[in-house]
Scaffold this motif. Structure first.
Motif, mmCIF file in Angstrom:
data_model
loop_
_atom_site.group_PDB
_atom_site.id
_atom_site.type_symbol
_atom_site.label_atom_id
_atom_site.label_comp_id
_atom_site.label_asym_id
_atom_site.label_seq_id
_atom_site.Cartn_x
_atom_site.Cartn_y
_atom_site.Cartn_z
ATOM 1 N N GLU A 1 1.242 -1.382 -0.386
ATOM 2 C CA GLU A 1 0.012 0.326 0.148
ATOM 3 C C GLU A 1 1.032 1.587 -0.052
ATOM 4 O O GLU A 1 0.639 2.177 -0.678
ATOM 5 C CB GLU A 1 -0.869 0.117 1.365
ATOM 6 N N ASP A 2 2.029 1.172 1.010
ATOM 7 C CA ASP A 2 2.842 2.568 0.912
ATOM 8 C C ASP A 2 3.470 2.435 -0.371
ATOM 9 O O ASP A 2 3.727 3.758 -1.435
ATOM 10 C CB ASP A 2 3.826 1.913 1.806
ATOM 11 N N SER A 3 3.832 1.767 -0.975
ATOM 12 C CA SER A 3 4.663 1.216 -2.661
ATOM 13 C C SER A 3 3.469 2.013 -3.816
ATOM 14 O O SER A 3 3.692 3.235 -3.914
ATOM 15 C CB SER A 3 5.048 0.154 -3.038
ATOM 16 N N LEU A 4 2.754 1.397 -3.615
ATOM 17 C CA LEU A 4 1.292 2.418 -4.535
ATOM 18 C C LEU A 4 0.726 3.804 -4.046
ATOM 19 O O LEU A 4 0.398 4.540 -4.762
ATOM 20 C CB LEU A 4 -0.185 1.593 -4.589
ATOM 21 N N ASP A 5 0.665 4.684 -2.504
ATOM 22 C CA ASP A 5 0.823 5.363 -2.571
ATOM 23 C C ASP A 5 1.517 6.295 -2.922
ATOM 24 O O ASP A 5 1.050 7.258 -3.550
ATOM 25 C CB ASP A 5 0.819 5.442 -0.590
ATOM 26 N N GLU A 6 3.012 5.754 -3.149
ATOM 27 C CA GLU A 6 4.801 6.698 -3.472
ATOM 28 C C GLU A 6 4.413 6.394 -5.013
ATOM 29 O O GLU A 6 4.598 7.675 -5.540
ATOM 30 C CB GLU A 6 5.505 5.755 -3.319
ATOM 31 N N ARG A 7 3.570 5.908 -5.732
ATOM 32 C CA ARG A 7 3.195 5.470 -6.867
ATOM 33 C C ARG A 7 2.411 6.379 -7.464
ATOM 34 O O ARG A 7 2.333 7.254 -8.613
ATOM 35 C CB ARG A 7 2.960 4.358 -7.781
ATOM 36 N N MET A 8 1.038 6.666 -6.887
ATOM 37 C CA MET A 8 -0.111 7.655 -7.434
ATOM 38 C C MET A 8 0.183 9.138 -6.531
ATOM 39 O O MET A 8 -0.107 9.529 -8.230
ATOM 40 C CB MET A 8 -1.565 7.040 -6.842
#
Length: 876
Positions: free
Chosen positions: A389-396
């Motif tokens: 979820e942190d990785s997706l947050d950073e990507r978004m």
């Protein structure tokens, strides 16, 4: 009372400050020490010349000839493969920039800045490379402009800022086209075509990537630049991978790798081709064919290449982990993921280099999949979910900072990002339970959809976006409507069904995106051939069963309308033709509306609150006559020929206060004059054109005028409009056609342009249309919207029902789709019922009139026979 600081503490602090100051001074570049590090790379003559020039520069001499010779010799040595990797080369170039800046020599400053940017790109220091290249560009030295733009494009590609990369590529092409060096322009034009092809392929615009590849292939024969050939061949392999032609990609890469001179082991391009081979073999293995061992072997060879770049090494390790997971070898997958994690940490700790956010997402998604397959205990699964979820947050967050591109792709257009989101959905459901996990997954998916280009454009126009929650979406839907959201991925499909009572998540690993697309292609090919064959019927039924499982069919019957979201991730689908049972397609069961994303629907509803100035007025523009010289141009359609019957239908479909412009009056200027911000309905019965040489390929053909001699109007022209009608019907061929750019807001066609300009709902078609049948259908839909006050979805639904009962095998009304906020009424419903417009085609009416004539003739003959018999009897 405060205590005095002990003497030993003050002494220690002073000593530490001295040490730090000394260390900082030692970090300052010393050009003489840098020269000594080059002794093994350059001749004694060159080194002696450099030392002599350096002494003169240090003494303050700033002769332009001296600075030019110094810069020339430094750049020659820095370009050597061995010296290019040395810190000394970068430090000397930094020193050169400082000297050139002090001497106010803009030419040498631009030159040294360019070489320094190249050196930092080679070291992977892209952020600092971007800064120095932008500073060099400010020198305004024309001969370096194209070089700076090309390097900045490469930097932004590596930083995953593809919108900026495209702009720099366009600027580079303009510089090369107008420059005095045609040979150089030819070399870079070839590289530029290949780079643009990679960019389009990254966005999923396959047809434009093919155009760029053909241009690069034609130009590579006229250039002697090895890099041009490398880029062209890499693009050829990438195109095969983008089209899921894995065998072709594998064989092409193998053929290119035979050239040891062009692709030696120390070449980074060799490693990239080997990785492409591994991905191609993995693709075949994922389809049930042999290929896992080939993928493993190619990826191991890529890791052994001396010139492999850090990002490519991680890509190879990630693909190896995917192969291991595909083979259910969880221990091998764990070993590779640990290896990848260590390499990732070493990259980030060395020189502060940051691994790209999308690659981090990919690796964390693989770890999440491994954790689910094992499976790990719940508390460890939660840790993997939070990390992903942190990785997706950073990507978004990084995606949200990209420049907005009109009609551009959304966040979900990349397979890896979509797959990472799917892995997060699975691990969330596994840890939070099916009901709570479905809510969390749905709201997270809405957030990803909100990063689409049109949604971001509307938010930039200060249109407030309501909270992306289940409760807010229910309020938008209303009490009797339903919502279906589709998320197809390479490993399966997730379907969300929402209404006032419940939210249901249905996941299927069998129905992957590739499987659904194969059924879709068969269905569309048959529609285009106007032949609904048994094979097409079976494909449509399989697609319907996958998108609307049996557990959902009963809920469909309870809804008064449904909004479908995410189908464009599979390509264009006419959902109305999907068979729900042997006798009824979906389009005849309930009103349908389609949307690229749920946030776009919420934004359209919010923007509609400011449309109170619009009146219940309509405008119809139909069938322009073209000048004869226009008909001779390639790709220009023939004039539309409509009967008086169809003209009457189109004119009578709008209200009395409406306006009708036909023939030579149907010009773009007349439309702009009529578009005064008060129109609520617009019907354009015109030709649609498709030009593959344009990035945004769809256009409309108005009647020629003084300012538009060809009558062609493109997406860019429409987006400049303001106050366009809320309801726009495009009864023109292929207006829904655009680049194959997949994504939540990836509407790269005329519909997307009308949304940008202010429309709330667009009715349009993806396929070519028959003019007579389309006139019947569109006139009926218009009449129901304007005169009967139906919603656009209801108007299309009623027209389909009436048409289907008379011509069940004709797909014409099913091709026309209502995209946008189509479940809202835009005209008042009359208190007394209004006679509905007939939609029966003209040919059947002629048949009925002929039948009546024969009955009249037969009746007259019968009466004549009776009369003759009576007269004959009387004479007896």
């Amino acid at each position: 009372m405060s205590q005095a600081v002990p003497r030993w503490v003050r002494a220690s602090g002073l000593l530490l400050a001295v040490i730090l100051l000394t260390a900082w001074k030692q970090e300052a570049p010393d050009p003489f020490s840098c020269l000594h590090e080059w002794e093994e790379f350059c001749s004694k003559e060159d080194l002696g010349a450099l030392e002599d020039m350096l002494f003169r520069l240090e003494e303050g001499e700033r002769d332009p000839g001296l600075l030019f010779e110094w810069t020339d010799l430094v750049t020659q040595i820095v370009r050597m493969p061995e010296a290019q990797l040395q810190d000394a080369g970068t430090e000397l170039l930094e020193y050169t920039c400082e000297v050139a800046r002090a001497a106010r020599d803009t030419t040498c400053l631009a030159w040294s800045s360019f070489e320094l940017g190249l050196a930092r790109i080679a070291r992977g220091d892209y952020e600092r490379a971007k800064l120095v290249l932008q500073q060099g560009l400010e020198c305004r030295v024309d001969e370096f402009h194209a070089w700076f733009y090309l390097c900045l494009a490469e930097v932004h590609r590596e930083l995953d800022r593809w919108g900026d990369a495209r702009e720099y590529l366009d600027q580079a092409q303009a510089c090369l086209r107008d420059g005095p060096q045609p040979a150089l322009a030819q070399d870079f034009a070839c590289q530029l075509s290949a780079d643009r092809g990679q960019y389009y392929l990254r966005l999923g615009v396959v047809d434009q990537a093919e155009v760029c590849w053909r241009a690069a292939r034609d130009r590579v024969l006229e250039t002697s630049e090895p890099e041009s050939r490398q880029r062209c061949e890499k693009l050829e392999v990438s195109l095969a991978l983008g089209g899921d032609e894995y065998g072709q990609a594998f064989d092409a890469a193998a053929e290119f790798l035979k050239d040891r001179d062009l692709y030696p082991p120390e070449s980074g391009v060799r490693a990239q081709l080997l990785i492409s081979q591994g991905i191609a073999a993995y693709g075949r293995a994922s389809q049930g064919e042999p290929g896992a061992s080939q993928a493993q072997r190619a990826l191991e060879q890529a890791l052994e290449c001396d010139g492999i770049q850090p990002r490519d090494r991680l890509r190879a390790l990630a693909t190896m982990a995917s192969v291991a997971l595909l083979e259910d070898d969880l221990s091998e997958a764990e070993r590779i993921l640990i290896r990848a994690e260590r390499w990732r940490e070493s990259l980030e700790s060395r020189n502060g280099e940051r691994v790209s956010a999308d690659l981090c997402c990919y690796l964390d998604a693989l770890r999440a999949r491994w954790a689910i397959e094992l499976p790990l205990p719940p508390e460890q699964l939660v840790q993997h979910r939070e990390r992903l979820e942190d990785s997706l947050d950073e990507r978004m967050n990084a995606w949200a900072k990209l420049p907005i591109r009109a009609g551009g792709a959304g966040f979900l257009h990349l397979d890896e990002q979509r797959d990472a989101l799917a892995e997060w959905i699975e691990i969330t459901v596994a840890t939070a339970g099916r009901e709570q996990g479905a809510v969390m997954a749905f709201e997270f998916l809405l957030r990803a959809q909100g990063l689409g280009s049109i949604s971001r454009s509307l938010k930039a126009q200060d249109v407030p976006l309501p909270p992306l929650t289940v409760a807010e979406v229910r309020r938008w839907l209303g009490p009797d409507h339903g919502l279906m959201v589709c998320l197809p991925t390479t490993r399966g499909t997730h379907l969300f069904f929402l209404d006032r009572d419940q939210l249901t998540l249905i996941s299927s690993r069998e129905n992957s995106r590739g499987v659904l697309q194969s059924w879709r292609r068969t269905m569309i090919e048959s529609i285009q051939d106007e032949n609904l064959s048994s094979r097409a019927t079976n494909s449509a039924r399989q697609l319907a069963d996958a998108l609307f499982p049996g557990t959902i069919r009963d809920r469909l019957a309870e809804w008064s309308g449904v909004t479908l979201v995410g189908l464009d991730l599979l390509g264009w689908i006419p959902p109305g033709l999907l068979p729900m049972d042997p006798a009824k397609p979906l389009g005849t069961m309930l009103p349908l509306a389609t949307l690229p994303s749920v946030p776009l629907g919420l934004l359209l509803r919010e923007r509609a609150k400011d449309s109170s100035s619009m009146q219940e007025r309509g405008l119809v523009m139909a069938a322009p006559d073209h000048a004869r010289e226009l008909l001779e141009q390639p790709g220009m359609p023939r004039p539309l020929r409509l009967t008086s019957h169809h003209h009457e239908l189109l004119a009578g479909s709008v209200s009395k206060s409406g306006q009708v412009l036909t023939g030579p009056q149907a010009t773009w200027e007349n439309f702009c004059a009529a578009n005064d911000g008060t129109l609520r309905f617009l019907h354009l019965f015109l030709h649609g054109v498709h030009r593959s040489d344009r990035e945004r390929t769809a256009g409309l053909v108005f009647a020629p005028s003084s300012n538009h001699a060809d009558g062609l109007v493109w997406c860019e022209d429409i987006e400049e409009l303001t106050g366009v009608p809320e309801v726009t019907m495009l009864s023109a061929c292929s207006t829904m056609r655009g680049p194959q750019r997949h994504g939540d807001d990836g509407v790269e066609h005329l519909g997307g342009a009308w949304f940008q300009a202010g429309a709330s709902v667009v009715l349009q078609a993806r396929l070519p249309l028959d003019s007579a049948r389309t006139a019947d259908v569109s006139a009926a839909i218009t009449h129901r919207i304007v005169h009967e006050g139906m919603t656009p979805a209801e108007a299309v639904f009623a027209t389909r029902q009436q048409w289907f009962t008379r011509r069940p095998r004709d797909p014409t009304p099913f091709i026309m789709q209502a995209v946008g906020d189509a479940h809202r009424s835009y005209f008042e419903r009359p208190e007394m019922p209004v006679a509905r417009a007939a939609i029966e085609p003209q040919a059947p009416k002629q048949v009925r009139s002929k039948q009546k004539m024969w009955w009249v003739v037969a009746g007259l003959l019968l009466l004549a026979a009776v009369a003759w018999t009576g007269v004959h009897r009387a004479s007896r």
